[in-house]
Design an enzyme around this catalytic site. Structure first.
Site, PDB file in Angstrom:
ATOM      1  N   ALA A 235       2.136   3.257  -4.932  1.00 37.30           N
ATOM      2  CA  ALA A 235       2.750   1.930  -4.974  1.00 37.30           C
ATOM      3  C   ALA A 235       1.704   0.923  -5.432  1.00 37.30           C
ATOM      4  O   ALA A 235       0.520   1.243  -5.541  1.00 37.30           O
ATOM      5  CB  ALA A 235       3.284   1.553  -3.597  1.00 37.30           C
ATOM      6  N   LYS A 236       2.186  -0.273  -5.665  1.00 32.07           N
ATOM      7  CA  LYS A 236       1.342  -1.361  -6.154  1.00 32.07           C
ATOM      8  C   LYS A 236       0.103  -1.557  -5.265  1.00 32.07           C
ATOM      9  O   LYS A 236      -0.988  -1.825  -5.762  1.00 32.07           O
ATOM     10  CB  LYS A 236       2.202  -2.628  -6.163  1.00 32.07           C
ATOM     11  CG  LYS A 236       1.634  -3.748  -6.960  1.00 32.07           C
ATOM     12  CD  LYS A 236       2.118  -3.727  -8.406  1.00 32.07           C
ATOM     13  CE  LYS A 236       1.283  -4.700  -9.237  1.00 32.07           C
ATOM     14  NZ  LYS A 236       0.667  -4.113 -10.396  1.00 32.07           N
TER      15      LYS A 236
END
Ligand code: GLU
Length: 302
Positions: A235-236
């Site tokens: 994820a980011k």
């Protein structure tokens, strides 16, 4: 047999290495089979799409920069609402007034990777329905009559699963992902679906719906995810994970990283990767992104 695959990004954030790797896998499988690779932007969640302003353009741009060129025009779900409405009209359905909480309280244990809807609203009388409609707009569920359905996945084999009365139209009027994906895959003539293996559990329900609408379910290739050092889906927050963040690497460097993680060796062009494709398809396992490297993940026991 024709081979038509599609990539279906949701334009709610930039594509990270896991998304790009799945797109590459689908592109390779389609091109290797001499087939077509289509592009569908899954932009039904208008609020999230608006919040991620410009994400669609960046996603398509990043795919192009890697050499992942699709066939035909980009299809956008937001332009196809009347198709989804027509499909709902053609299916056996009922209104559901349950809140999330009511569903959680009434649900049985997870089954086939998800908690099936227990059917609470299926048998409401017209009077009960009228009463509940006054308090809350309904969602529309398909009546699956307790079906089960099996799909073929090139990696996982034959996967069967229970088909619950899943939501077709949410109670805010929005069409549900499970409906839109099926209507679109049918209309786009999709025969093969390559996507992340977080969606494997939804495949039997989607394939069942395809059959209900008179279509032929696709063959699936659910690709292992890219996870972070803790084994969680990338994820980011894992830092530099998009093509744009990886500033010190060229698109060819990133492509080489991805092709190596697919077991094809480090290829700096999509043509090179295509030439390296083996006859068998055992390169779909998940990988771990750690210290700027992608390496095979330890089996999770799935
Ligand atoms: N839009 C979905 C996603 O980004 C993919 C749906 C699919 O490939 O069926 O996760």
């Amino acid at each position: 047999m024709p081979h038509v695959d599609r990539y279906a990004p949701s334009p709610t954030s930039d594509l990270h290495l896991g998304n790009l790797r799945t797109a590459l896998a689908g592109w390779l499988l389609a091109r290797h089979a001499g087939g077509r690779w289509l592009m569908r932007v899954e932009d039904l969640d208008r609020a999230r799409v608006r919040a991620a302003s410009g994400a669609e353009g960046r996603q398509l741009d990043d795919l192009r920069r890697l050499g992942l060129v699709w066939d035909g025009e980009v299809v956008r779900q937001s332009e196809r609402l009347e198709r989804y409405a027509a499909a709902v009209d053609a299916l056996p359905t009922y209104e559901c007034f349950c809140t999330r909480r009511e569903i959680a309280e009434a649900s049985s244990a997870p089954h086939d990777g998800y908690r099936p809807y227990p059917g609470t609203c299926r048998d409401l009388t017209p009077a009960q329905r009228a009463e509940r409609r006054a308090g809350r707009p309904p969602a529309i569920r398909v009546d699956s009559a307790g079906a089960s359905f099996a799909v073929d996945d090139v990696h996982a084999g034959r996967v069967s699963g229970l088909v619950d009365d899943f939501v077709l139209v949410r109670n805010d009027g929005g069409f549900a992902y499970n409906l839109a994906v099926v209507v679109d895959d049918m209309e786009m003539g999709v025969t093969h679906i390559t996507r992340g293996d977080d969606l494997l559990d939804s495949a039997p329900r989607q394939a069942w719906l395809t059959a209900q609408l008179g279509g032929r379910p696709a063959t699936y290739a659910h690709v292992g995810l890219v996870v972070n050092g803790e084994g969680r889906r990338l994820a980011k927050r894992d830092g530099a994970v998009t093509l744009r963040d990886l500033e010190d690497r060229s698109p060819a460097d990133v492509l080489a990283l991805l092709t190596e993680s697919l077991g094809l060796g480090a290829c700096r062009s999509t043509e090179g990767a295509l030439a390296a494709m083996p006859g068998d398809q055992r390169f779909f396992s998940g990988v771990t992104w750690s210290d700027g490297e992608l390496s095979p993940s330890r089996p999770t026991g799935r």
